[in-house]
Design an enzyme around this catalytic site. Structure first.
Site, PDB file in Angstrom:
ATOM      1  N   TYR A  23       0.816  -1.275  -0.129  1.00 23.74           N
ATOM      2  CA  TYR A  23       0.128   0.036   0.026  1.00 23.74           C
ATOM      3  C   TYR A  23       0.795   1.455  -0.045  1.00 23.74           C
ATOM      4  O   TYR A  23       0.128   2.343  -0.238  1.00 23.74           O
ATOM      5  CB  TYR A  23      -0.975   0.117   1.222  1.00 23.74           C
ATOM      6  CG  TYR A  23      -1.992  -1.367   1.342  1.00 23.74           C
ATOM      7  CD1 TYR A  23      -2.842  -1.320   0.179  1.00 23.74           C
ATOM      8  CD2 TYR A  23      -1.752  -2.092   2.218  1.00 23.74           C
ATOM      9  CE1 TYR A  23      -3.810  -2.186   0.328  1.00 23.74           C
ATOM     10  CE2 TYR A  23      -2.554  -3.193   1.950  1.00 23.74           C
ATOM     11  CZ  TYR A  23      -3.711  -3.425   1.027  1.00 23.74           C
ATOM     12  OH  TYR A  23      -4.416  -4.259   1.271  1.00 23.74           O
ATOM     13  N   ASN A  75     -12.787   4.694  -2.283  1.00 27.63           N
ATOM     14  CA  ASN A  75     -11.722   3.363  -1.950  1.00 27.63           C
ATOM     15  C   ASN A  75     -12.500   2.619  -1.178  1.00 27.63           C
ATOM     16  O   ASN A  75     -12.352   2.979   0.159  1.00 27.63           O
ATOM     17  CB  ASN A  75     -10.337   3.945  -1.738  1.00 27.63           C
ATOM     18  CG  ASN A  75      -9.516   2.693  -1.561  1.00 27.63           C
ATOM     19  OD1 ASN A  75     -10.015   1.438  -1.437  1.00 27.63           O
ATOM     20  ND2 ASN A  75      -8.077   2.842  -1.553  1.00 27.63           N
ATOM     21  N   HIS A 101      -8.219   2.115  -5.944  1.00 29.85           N
ATOM     22  CA  HIS A 101      -7.582   1.274  -5.141  1.00 29.85           C
ATOM     23  C   HIS A 101      -6.133   1.329  -5.232  1.00 29.85           C
ATOM     24  O   HIS A 101      -5.461   1.696  -6.246  1.00 29.85           O
ATOM     25  CB  HIS A 101      -7.610  -0.189  -5.764  1.00 29.85           C
ATOM     26  CG  HIS A 101      -9.307  -0.629  -5.631  1.00 29.85           C
ATOM     27  ND1 HIS A 101      -9.518  -0.974  -4.359  1.00 29.85           N
ATOM     28  CD2 HIS A 101     -10.114  -0.499  -6.496  1.00 29.85           C
ATOM     29  CE1 HIS A 101     -11.052  -1.137  -4.490  1.00 29.85           C
ATOM     30  NE2 HIS A 101     -11.217  -1.026  -5.775  1.00 29.85           N
ATOM     31  N   SER A 103      -3.447  -0.645  -4.456  1.00 28.94           N
ATOM     32  CA  SER A 103      -2.940  -1.797  -5.068  1.00 28.94           C
ATOM     33  C   SER A 103      -3.542  -2.130  -6.190  1.00 28.94           C
ATOM     34  O   SER A 103      -4.651  -1.746  -6.568  1.00 28.94           O
ATOM     35  CB  SER A 103      -2.764  -2.939  -4.229  1.00 28.94           C
ATOM     36  OG  SER A 103      -3.973  -3.537  -3.907  1.00 28.94           O
TER      37      SER A 103
END
Length: 147
Positions: A23, A75, A101, A103
């Site tokens: 992250y 998100n 997002h 990732s």
């Protein structure tokens, strides 16, 4: 002047310390400050909320309609793969939104590949870390300029 709302789902309050290899090391506070500054410089107002509770995100989406929010950046985090209720809330208020997002969910576990939001979102940005939020904001502002 447009009003934009950024919603952050569960565990995003731990950004900067939670799995930085996945992250990144940017904190949620840093992301929010950057987005606020960019929106302000463009002449717009940006609100944000992080919650680990699904109902709080739903309540905030409902309130957004009454407040005249023009665009949502969300998100949904782990709720991406589980929350029909959040999807229904977004559809109920008819506010355009972009799904973000940090990732690349498609490079991760198979259960993360499905989103309850992607097919009704204006767009989806994933895998670009904190930069994805900035790109979502730029896109939202551009779309708000369109007739």
């Amino acid at each position: 002047m447009a009003t934009l709302l950024v919603l952050h789902g569960p565990n995003l309050n731990l950004l900067g310390t939670r799995e930085p290899g996945t992250y990144g090391s940017t904190t949620l506070g840093q992301i929010n400050q950057d987005l606020e500054r960019r929106a302000r410089e463009a002449g717009h107002h940006l609100l944000h909320l992080q919650s680990n509770a699904e109902y709080e995100l739903i309540d905030r989406i409902h309130a957004a309609r009454d407040e005249g929010v023009d665009f949502i950046i969300i998100n949904p985090a782990a709720f991406t793969h589980t929350s029909v209720a959040l999807r229904d809330a977004l559809l109920a208020v008819s506010i355009p939104f972009i799904e973000v997002h940090l990732s690349n969910v498609h490079k991760r576990e198979p259960f993360r590949h499905h989103s309850y939001f992607s097919d009704v979102a204006v767009g989806v940005i994933c895998g670009l870390g904190a930069t994805g939020y900035r790109l979502a904001l730029e896109s939202a502002l551009e779309q708000l300029q369109r007739p």
